[in-house]
Design a protein around this motif. Structure first.
Motif, PDB file in Angstrom:
ATOM      1  N   ILE A   1      32.509 -13.629   6.081  1.00  0.00           N
ATOM      2  CA  ILE A   1      32.292 -12.640   6.160  1.00  0.00           C
ATOM      3  C   ILE A   1      32.376 -11.388   5.763  1.00  0.00           C
ATOM      4  O   ILE A   1      33.346 -10.298   6.544  1.00  0.00           O
ATOM      5  N   PHE A   2      32.128 -11.245   5.042  1.00  0.00           N
ATOM      6  CA  PHE A   2      32.830  -9.465   5.063  1.00  0.00           C
ATOM      7  C   PHE A   2      32.227  -8.144   5.015  1.00  0.00           C
ATOM      8  O   PHE A   2      31.402  -7.839   4.135  1.00  0.00           O
ATOM      9  N   ALA A   3      32.584  -7.449   5.678  1.00  0.00           N
ATOM     10  CA  ALA A   3      31.925  -5.765   5.870  1.00  0.00           C
ATOM     11  C   ALA A   3      32.878  -5.266   5.762  1.00  0.00           C
ATOM     12  O   ALA A   3      33.563  -4.336   6.830  1.00  0.00           O
ATOM     13  N   ASN A   4      32.552  -4.350   5.355  1.00  0.00           N
ATOM     14  CA  ASN A   4      33.468  -2.962   4.931  1.00  0.00           C
ATOM     15  C   ASN A   4      33.143  -2.143   4.659  1.00  0.00           C
ATOM     16  O   ASN A   4      32.348  -1.688   3.724  1.00  0.00           O
ATOM     17  N   ALA A   5      33.291  -1.404   5.821  1.00  0.00           N
ATOM     18  CA  ALA A   5      32.801   0.219   5.678  1.00  0.00           C
ATOM     19  C   ALA A   5      31.112   0.236   5.349  1.00  0.00           C
ATOM     20  O   ALA A   5      30.406   0.629   4.343  1.00  0.00           O
ATOM     21  N   SER A   6      30.518  -0.372   5.921  1.00  0.00           N
ATOM     22  CA  SER A   6      29.689  -1.391   5.967  1.00  0.00           C
ATOM     23  C   SER A   6      28.411  -0.842   7.354  1.00  0.00           C
ATOM     24  O   SER A   6      27.293   0.035   8.039  1.00  0.00           O
TER      25      SER A   6
ATOM     26  N   TRP B   1      40.035   4.492   9.683  1.00  0.00           N
ATOM     27  CA  TRP B   1      39.682   3.626   9.933  1.00  0.00           C
ATOM     28  C   TRP B   1      40.113   2.003  10.510  1.00  0.00           C
ATOM     29  O   TRP B   1      41.478   2.470  10.198  1.00  0.00           O
ATOM     30  N   LEU B   2      39.811   1.336  11.351  1.00  0.00           N
ATOM     31  CA  LEU B   2      39.802   0.647  12.542  1.00  0.00           C
ATOM     32  C   LEU B   2      39.783  -0.457  11.338  1.00  0.00           C
ATOM     33  O   LEU B   2      38.194  -0.726  11.421  1.00  0.00           O
TER      34      LEU B   2
ATOM     35  N   PHE C   1      35.082 -10.333   9.108  1.00  0.00           N
ATOM     36  CA  PHE C   1      35.911  -8.820   8.550  1.00  0.00           C
ATOM     37  C   PHE C   1      35.146  -7.482   8.847  1.00  0.00           C
ATOM     38  O   PHE C   1      34.161  -7.553   7.869  1.00  0.00           O
ATOM     39  N   ALA C   2      35.603  -6.519   9.418  1.00  0.00           N
ATOM     40  CA  ALA C   2      35.216  -5.170   9.268  1.00  0.00           C
ATOM     41  C   ALA C   2      35.423  -4.011   9.881  1.00  0.00           C
ATOM     42  O   ALA C   2      36.741  -4.525  10.069  1.00  0.00           O
ATOM     43  N   SER C   3      36.014  -3.304   8.833  1.00  0.00           N
ATOM     44  CA  SER C   3      36.204  -2.403   8.485  1.00  0.00           C
ATOM     45  C   SER C   3      35.280  -0.902   9.314  1.00  0.00           C
ATOM     46  O   SER C   3      34.782  -0.876   7.945  1.00  0.00           O
ATOM     47  N   ASN C   4      35.365  -0.075   9.635  1.00  0.00           N
ATOM     48  CA  ASN C   4      34.509   1.252  10.206  1.00  0.00           C
ATOM     49  C   ASN C   4      35.362   2.333  10.351  1.00  0.00           C
ATOM     50  O   ASN C   4      36.529   2.116  10.971  1.00  0.00           O
ATOM     51  N   PRO C   5      35.150   3.849   9.845  1.00  0.00           N
ATOM     52  CA  PRO C   5      35.602   5.038  10.568  1.00  0.00           C
ATOM     53  C   PRO C   5      35.632   4.316  11.408  1.00  0.00           C
ATOM     54  O   PRO C   5      34.244   4.343  12.767  1.00  0.00           O
TER      55      PRO C   5
END
Length: 206
Positions: A112-117, A198-199, A144-148
């Protein structure tokens, strides 16, 4: 503010600004994030093509990439404008689903790709959302997750509901959802930490 109202306002913003969002983000370089997900799946010994869910897929930029690599990718977004754009642009299957009310298949995806969501998910809803991701991943699957990042503040930022977690809080949420951390890093690369908002993190279904 209720989670439903927060979601409605956020999605209304994206519906109204879909064209501008596409222009502003279509050339962003997130190749490091693509590699983080795909390498972790590959390390599981899974043979490609991988089955991938792109949650918060937006207008379809990342769907284009994963499909070009030969993977079986499905998009998901709560914005009708984004869903329509992504379907037309990519030819991929794209599900119109709000994070507040997900309906995902069981043990279906390798990744699962959760980029900026996920930073749009109210904190009180996050354990349920992560639990649904856990259920939808195959055994040993990768998230995978990327968040501010921030100091765990949340609320409306303009017309979007946003949550800014620090690493320790994010780690607890994912650990409580029975994910094991594989790695994390800060973006953009090569800058002092205070200039890396971004983390990004990679997790395996326990």
């Amino acid at each position: 503010m209720s989670s439903i109202e927060a979601s409605k306002r956020t999605l209304a913003h994206y519906n109204q600004s879909a064209d501008q969002f596409w222009v502003g983000t279509k050339d962003h370089d997130v190749s490091q994030n693509y590699a983080a997900l795909l390498d972790a799946i590959d390390d599981n010994g899974i043979e490609p093509p991988f089955s991938i869910l792109d949650v918060g897929c937006g207008p379809g930029r990342d769907l284009i990439y994963f499909r070009a690599q030969g993977h079986q990718v499905v998009g998901l977004d709560g914005s009708r404008a984004f869903v329509d754009h992504a379907r037309d642009l990519t030819g991929c299957e794209v599900w119109h689903q709000d994070f507040i009310k997900l309906d995902l298949p069981v043990e279906y995806f390798d990744g699962i790709f959760a980029n900026a969501s996920l930073f749009h998910v109210p904190t009180k809803e996050l354990p349920r959302v992560l639990g649904e991701f856990h259920t939808s991943l195959k055994p040993g699957g990768i998230l995978f997750a990327s968040n501010p990042r921030g100091n765990n503040q949340e609320g409306m930022q303009g017309e979007r509901y946003c949550c800014f977690h620090d690493y320790e809080t994010w780690l607890k949420f994912l650990s409580d959802a029975e994910f094991t951390e594989l790695s994390h890093y800060y973006r953009p690369t090569g800058l002092p930490r205070e200039q890396q908002p971004w983390l990004a993190s990679v997790w395996q279904k326990s």
